[in-house]
Design a protein around this motif. Sequence first.
Motif, PDB file in Angstrom:
ATOM      1  N   ALA A   1      10.949   8.324  -3.349  1.00 31.44           N
ATOM      2  CA  ALA A   1       9.757   8.335  -2.354  1.00 31.44           C
ATOM      3  C   ALA A   1       8.608   8.901  -2.835  1.00 31.44           C
ATOM      4  O   ALA A   1       8.537   9.870  -3.772  1.00 31.44           O
ATOM      5  N   PHE A   2       7.641   8.384  -2.234  1.00 30.81           N
ATOM      6  CA  PHE A   2       6.102   8.935  -2.727  1.00 30.81           C
ATOM      7  C   PHE A   2       5.579   9.534  -1.357  1.00 30.81           C
ATOM      8  O   PHE A   2       5.897   8.999  -0.208  1.00 30.81           O
ATOM      9  N   ALA A   3       5.276  10.753  -1.455  1.00 31.54           N
ATOM     10  CA  ALA A   3       4.735  11.385  -0.660  1.00 31.54           C
ATOM     11  C   ALA A   3       3.396  10.977   0.072  1.00 31.54           C
ATOM     12  O   ALA A   3       2.941   9.952  -0.502  1.00 31.54           O
ATOM     13  N   LEU A   4       3.205  11.497   1.392  1.00 36.50           N
ATOM     14  CA  LEU A   4       1.955  10.816   2.045  1.00 36.50           C
ATOM     15  C   LEU A   4       0.614  11.105   1.238  1.00 36.50           C
ATOM     16  O   LEU A   4      -0.221  10.348   1.235  1.00 36.50           O
ATOM     17  N   ALA A   5       0.650  12.125   0.342  1.00 38.68           N
ATOM     18  CA  ALA A   5      -0.277  12.485  -0.309  1.00 38.68           C
ATOM     19  C   ALA A   5      -0.605  11.478  -1.074  1.00 38.68           C
ATOM     20  O   ALA A   5      -1.969  11.303  -1.695  1.00 38.68           O
ATOM     21  N   ALA A   6       0.330  10.426  -1.588  1.00 33.29           N
ATOM     22  CA  ALA A   6      -0.068   9.482  -2.673  1.00 33.29           C
ATOM     23  C   ALA A   6      -0.877   8.444  -1.956  1.00 33.29           C
ATOM     24  O   ALA A   6      -1.682   7.682  -2.850  1.00 33.29           O
TER      25      ALA A   6
ATOM     26  N   GLU B   1       3.546   8.500  10.291  1.00 34.67           N
ATOM     27  CA  GLU B   1       4.751   8.932  10.952  1.00 34.67           C
ATOM     28  C   GLU B   1       6.208   9.046  10.283  1.00 34.67           C
ATOM     29  O   GLU B   1       6.743   9.907  10.593  1.00 34.67           O
ATOM     30  N   ALA B   2       6.567   8.169   9.236  1.00 32.41           N
ATOM     31  CA  ALA B   2       7.596   8.347   8.695  1.00 32.41           C
ATOM     32  C   ALA B   2       7.329   9.179   7.385  1.00 32.41           C
ATOM     33  O   ALA B   2       6.535   9.111   6.752  1.00 32.41           O
ATOM     34  N   GLY B   3       8.565   9.804   7.173  1.00 34.82           N
ATOM     35  CA  GLY B   3       8.493  10.751   6.264  1.00 34.82           C
ATOM     36  C   GLY B   3       9.109  10.239   4.946  1.00 34.82           C
ATOM     37  O   GLY B   3       9.258  11.235   4.124  1.00 34.82           O
ATOM     38  N   ASP B   4       9.599   9.015   4.926  1.00 35.41           N
ATOM     39  CA  ASP B   4      10.372   8.686   3.462  1.00 35.41           C
ATOM     40  C   ASP B   4       9.734   7.542   3.080  1.00 35.41           C
ATOM     41  O   ASP B   4      10.607   6.812   2.399  1.00 35.41           O
ATOM     42  N   VAL B   5       8.388   7.196   3.294  1.00 38.95           N
ATOM     43  CA  VAL B   5       7.758   5.997   2.513  1.00 38.95           C
ATOM     44  C   VAL B   5       7.698   5.937   1.186  1.00 38.95           C
ATOM     45  O   VAL B   5       7.154   6.998   0.623  1.00 38.95           O
ATOM     46  N   ALA B   6       8.045   5.046   0.859  1.00 41.72           N
ATOM     47  CA  ALA B   6       8.021   4.685  -0.639  1.00 41.72           C
ATOM     48  C   ALA B   6       6.984   3.711  -1.050  1.00 41.72           C
ATOM     49  O   ALA B   6       6.722   2.853  -0.289  1.00 41.72           O
ATOM     50  N   ARG B   7       6.321   4.084  -2.121  1.00 42.58           N
ATOM     51  CA  ARG B   7       5.106   3.197  -2.599  1.00 42.58           C
ATOM     52  C   ARG B   7       4.968   2.611  -3.760  1.00 42.58           C
ATOM     53  O   ARG B   7       5.456   3.549  -4.758  1.00 42.58           O
ATOM     54  N   ALA B   8       4.893   1.448  -4.023  1.00 49.39           N
ATOM     55  CA  ALA B   8       4.524   0.894  -5.458  1.00 49.39           C
ATOM     56  C   ALA B   8       3.404  -0.175  -5.573  1.00 49.39           C
ATOM     57  O   ALA B   8       3.208  -0.725  -4.843  1.00 49.39           O
ATOM     58  N   ASP B   9       2.875  -0.250  -6.611  1.00 49.85           N
ATOM     59  CA  ASP B   9       1.563  -1.008  -6.827  1.00 49.85           C
ATOM     60  C   ASP B   9       2.322  -2.396  -7.234  1.00 49.85           C
ATOM     61  O   ASP B   9       3.294  -2.189  -8.134  1.00 49.85           O
ATOM     62  N   TRP B  10       1.609  -3.352  -6.881  1.00 54.14           N
ATOM     63  CA  TRP B  10       1.911  -4.583  -7.393  1.00 54.14           C
ATOM     64  C   TRP B  10       1.637  -5.113  -8.840  1.00 54.14           C
ATOM     65  O   TRP B  10       0.383  -4.477  -9.231  1.00 54.14           O
TER      66      TRP B  10
END
Lengths: 254, 187
Positions: free
Chosen positions: A94-99, A134-143
């Motif tokens: 997971a990536f934190a919101l700060a990301a 709102e969601a605390g478990d958001v994963a993020r990744a770049d294309w």
Amino acid sequence: MSRPMRAWSEAEFDAAFEEVTCGLGRAERERLVHEIGVDGLDELELAVAELHVAALGTPAAPPAGLLERVRAQAPVAPARRAAAPEAGARAPRAFALAAVGWAAAAGLLAYVLLRGADAPAPEPAARRGALLVEAGDVARADWQATADPLAGGVRGDVVWSRARQEGYMRFASLPVNDPRRQQYQLWIFDKSRPDWEARPIDGGVFDVRSDGEVVVPIDAKLHVDAAALFAITLEAPGGVVVSSREHLLATASP
Amino acid sequence: MQPPNHEDPLLPRVARGEPAAVEACLQRYAPLVWSLARRLSRDAATAEELVQEIFIELWRHAARFDPTRSSEATFVALIARRRVIDRRRREARAPTAQPLDEALPETGPDPLSGVELSDEARHARLALEQLRPEQRRLILLSVVDGLTHQEIALRSGLPLGTIKSHIRRGLERAAEILAERRPGRDA
């Protein structure tokens, strides 16, 4: 304005019946709805569904294990999806919101808070923002664009919340497509599923209608438990069930 | 097995997020959804995937159920059919693996005999029974078994125009009968 079934021409009826039993292509369906109206088509579809229920005979019990798999995908509270992060979830890193940047998140939060209770449904960009807030478990990744010339140097990212089963793709420089010829399709590789590398989950088809940044909601057809890879392909209109991966344009790995 | 009953709808409770309603919905409609998906799918694995997709779709759209427009079982079947058809559209393949002689024999036992039906399903059955046998048989080959006009023509030997004509006349008649008896139109 819809016309009653009896007023349809032979060709219109045949097309309407094909739509509710086999499915027309998008362009054909649009033409049909323009000709007979959506209410008429709905009425036919409803009648067909009623006849289907009556004619099925004794419903058979589903195979062992299937109900358990369906149950595992059931929402605890479908009307208001749980937004709480899941402790020990088997989600990808997971990536934190700060990301994603506090400033952007704060702006989007303000947008969400300022919306009236009866405001129309927000655009995908705003919903993406709300998800990040709102969601605390958001994963993020770049294309990462592939070498396919149709990838067009695509940039952007994908965000996904396992708890909410909600996510958004953001693209820049993904070429505008002609939906009558081809559409983009998202695939989600869920490593919790058997044979997951060969059978990714269909994440929905989508179009890019203008240059500049676009945000597209993810429409996962199955519950995604452990997203390991997101991939974009270019497919025939309407998408496919199994991609040949002939045009794999971009991937993102959380 | 409890028949679907529009007087005791579960979907509004599912839409409100009642976990018990989600489970009850699964228990009540899984046989219907499975039977529908299996009959219209080429193999059991595809049908199982479809059942999962259909229930996810059902839970997402539970709030759209309108009891004045249809029974809950019909709404479930509508969602299920849309999902199956959408998949077949994307597969771009012929829809069924059911041979004609297993679909609905012109003579032989009534596929509905002995089945406890909801009021609406009984009305739909009555509507089917009021059709000419050929109309009924061809409609069910299309609707229940997912055969295209061309497939029915190939397997039955009937001219395409005859098939289309029977289906249209039969469906127009059936739709009229069904429209008169929809839940919201009951006296």
